[in-house]
Design a protein around this motif. Structure first.
Motif, PDB file in Angstrom:
ATOM      1  N   MET A 209       0.817  -1.210   0.000  1.00  0.00           N
ATOM      2  CA  MET A 209       0.000   0.000   0.000  1.00  0.00           C
ATOM      3  C   MET A 209       0.854   1.264   0.000  1.00  0.00           C
ATOM      4  O   MET A 209       0.565   2.232  -0.701  1.00  0.00           O
ATOM      5  CB  MET A 209      -0.910   0.009   1.236  1.00  0.00           C
ATOM      6  N   HIS A 210       1.873   1.254   0.832  1.00  0.00           N
ATOM      7  CA  HIS A 210       2.792   2.393   0.940  1.00  0.00           C
ATOM      8  C   HIS A 210       4.196   1.837   1.102  1.00  0.00           C
ATOM      9  O   HIS A 210       4.397   0.826   1.776  1.00  0.00           O
ATOM     10  CB  HIS A 210       2.453   3.273   2.147  1.00  0.00           C
ATOM     11  N   ARG A 211       5.150   2.523   0.495  1.00  0.00           N
ATOM     12  CA  ARG A 211       6.535   2.075   0.585  1.00  0.00           C
ATOM     13  C   ARG A 211       7.351   3.000   1.477  1.00  0.00           C
ATOM     14  O   ARG A 211       7.029   4.181   1.637  1.00  0.00           O
ATOM     15  CB  ARG A 211       7.168   2.014  -0.808  1.00  0.00           C
ATOM     16  N   GLU A 212       8.391   2.435   2.037  1.00  0.00           N
ATOM     17  CA  GLU A 212       9.308   3.206   2.875  1.00  0.00           C
ATOM     18  C   GLU A 212       9.788   4.450   2.133  1.00  0.00           C
ATOM     19  O   GLU A 212      10.064   4.407   0.938  1.00  0.00           O
ATOM     20  CB  GLU A 212      10.500   2.322   3.256  1.00  0.00           C
ATOM     21  N   ALA A 213       9.840   5.567   2.834  1.00  0.00           N
ATOM     22  CA  ALA A 213      10.264   6.875   2.323  1.00  0.00           C
ATOM     23  C   ALA A 213       9.138   7.642   1.628  1.00  0.00           C
ATOM     24  O   ALA A 213       9.343   8.760   1.160  1.00  0.00           O
ATOM     25  CB  ALA A 213      11.471   6.775   1.404  1.00  0.00           C
ATOM     26  N   ASP A 214       7.928   7.057   1.565  1.00  0.00           N
ATOM     27  CA  ASP A 214       6.779   7.773   1.010  1.00  0.00           C
ATOM     28  C   ASP A 214       6.512   9.007   1.874  1.00  0.00           C
ATOM     29  O   ASP A 214       6.401   8.909   3.086  1.00  0.00           O
ATOM     30  CB  ASP A 214       5.563   6.840   1.011  1.00  0.00           C
ATOM     31  N   ALA A 215       6.385  10.163   1.234  1.00  0.00           N
ATOM     32  CA  ALA A 215       6.196  11.415   1.974  1.00  0.00           C
ATOM     33  C   ALA A 215       4.758  11.932   1.883  1.00  0.00           C
ATOM     34  O   ALA A 215       4.457  13.002   2.418  1.00  0.00           O
ATOM     35  CB  ALA A 215       7.158  12.476   1.447  1.00  0.00           C
ATOM     36  N   ASN A 216       3.872  11.205   1.225  1.00  0.00           N
ATOM     37  CA  ASN A 216       2.509  11.679   1.040  1.00  0.00           C
ATOM     38  C   ASN A 216       1.688  11.520   2.321  1.00  0.00           C
ATOM     39  O   ASN A 216       1.680  10.444   2.928  1.00  0.00           O
ATOM     40  CB  ASN A 216       1.826  10.901  -0.087  1.00  0.00           C
ATOM     41  N   PRO A 217       0.973  12.579   2.741  1.00  0.00           N
ATOM     42  CA  PRO A 217       0.110  12.458   3.925  1.00  0.00           C
ATOM     43  C   PRO A 217      -1.058  11.526   3.638  1.00  0.00           C
ATOM     44  O   PRO A 217      -1.610  11.525   2.536  1.00  0.00           O
ATOM     45  CB  PRO A 217      -0.352  13.898   4.166  1.00  0.00           C
ATOM     46  N   HIS A 218      -1.439  10.725   4.622  1.00  0.00           N
ATOM     47  CA  HIS A 218      -2.551   9.799   4.449  1.00  0.00           C
ATOM     48  C   HIS A 218      -3.088   9.377   5.802  1.00  0.00           C
ATOM     49  O   HIS A 218      -2.371   9.383   6.802  1.00  0.00           O
ATOM     50  CB  HIS A 218      -2.110   8.554   3.666  1.00  0.00           C
ATOM     51  N   LEU A 219      -4.357   9.036   5.828  1.00  0.00           N
ATOM     52  CA  LEU A 219      -4.964   8.418   7.001  1.00  0.00           C
ATOM     53  C   LEU A 219      -5.979   7.402   6.491  1.00  0.00           C
ATOM     54  O   LEU A 219      -6.914   7.753   5.775  1.00  0.00           O
ATOM     55  CB  LEU A 219      -5.655   9.437   7.902  1.00  0.00           C
ATOM     56  N   GLU A 220      -5.756   6.156   6.839  1.00  0.00           N
ATOM     57  CA  GLU A 220      -6.617   5.069   6.373  1.00  0.00           C
ATOM     58  C   GLU A 220      -7.071   4.228   7.552  1.00  0.00           C
ATOM     59  O   GLU A 220      -6.308   4.006   8.487  1.00  0.00           O
ATOM     60  CB  GLU A 220      -5.865   4.207   5.368  1.00  0.00           C
ATOM     61  N   MET A 221      -8.280   3.769   7.481  1.00  0.00           N
ATOM     62  CA  MET A 221      -8.813   2.861   8.490  1.00  0.00           C
ATOM     63  C   MET A 221      -9.064   1.506   7.851  1.00  0.00           C
ATOM     64  O   MET A 221      -9.652   1.431   6.766  1.00  0.00           O
ATOM     65  CB  MET A 221     -10.117   3.393   9.086  1.00  0.00           C
TER      66      MET A 221
END
Length: 238
Positions: A40-52
């Motif tokens: 879903m997300h990779r290390e060093a990803d800088a994009n803000p996100h909030l998922e449940m």
């Protein structure tokens, strides 16, 4: 609001948010259905996100330069992912996130979350509780990794091995089977968790009787990843 989303909210830190605020918080949220083994997300990803997580199991892990991985968290229904990315300056994701099973997510709008944090203190408190729990969980992981029971260490190692196999299968082709399978001998498991083979045999027999794993010619199939996750003390509340 869908029933499965409501159930996930009930076991998340958002359960205390008032209905009106909750509707605003989720007004721009999007559902995502992800197959097993999706990063879903990779290390060093800088994009803000909030998922449940609505349903499924997600693995949070770090990878060494030689390719080895270490899992630092397993997440289940109600878990909130990415709260730190909304508030940390110069954020860079320190770990990668991968679905272990088919997973349903609710992806919240970062802008909506930030607005509601300023508008409703209960939303801010919910995220503070989430972040506080994450800090404590990671601190507890240190002694738990050292002092956990053999069964707890086995549970984590089985999940880790299944994750590694899944990673390799994704690289080989998406058409392969999606079962979580561990291909390791009882002696290899005993060596990995620091115990005798006889102890591994006993624990595997218990896990089979409880319907958590099944053993066959293909290896050990993890039938119920969520229950196996519950065996690990460092995941309490995750």
């Amino acid at each position: 609001m869908d029933v499965d989303v409501l159930k996930a909210i009930e076991v998340s830190h958002l359960h205390g948010v008032a209905p009106d605020s909750l509707r605003k918080l989720l007004s721009e949220a999007q559902r995502k259905d992800l197959p097993a083994r999706t990063v879903m997300h990779r290390e060093a990803d800088a994009n803000p996100h909030l998922e449940m997580i609505v349903s499924g199991v997600v693995r949070v892990f770090v990878r060494a330069p030689d390719g080895r991985t270490m899992t630092i968290r397993y997440c289940r229904s109600g878990s909130l992912l990415g709260a730190a990315s909304l508030f940390a300056s110069d954020f860079s994701l320190p770990a990668s996130l991968q679905t272990l099973t088919a997973t349903k997510l609710l992806s919240l709008s970062p802008g909506s979350v930030r607005r509601m944090v300023n508008e409703d203190p209960k939303v801010a408190v919910a995220l503070l509780e989430e972040l506080s729990e994450r800090v404590l969980t990671f601190i507890y992981e240190i002694p738990d990794s050292a002092f956990a029971s053999v069964r707890q260490r086995m549970a984590r190692h089985l999940l880790d091995l299944a994750s590694e196999v899944a990673h390799e299968q994704v690289r080989e082709g998406p058409e392969l089977d999606t079962e979580l399978v561990v291909k390791a001998s009882q002696s290899e498991l005993a060596e990995a968790v620091g115990t005798a083979r006889e102890v591994v045999v006993r624990i595997l027999r218990e896990l089979r009787q409880e319907g958590i794993v099944h053993t066959g010619r293909a290896g050990m199939v993890i039938l119920d990843p969520a229950r196996l996750v519950q065996e690990t003390r460092w995941n309490i509340g995750s």
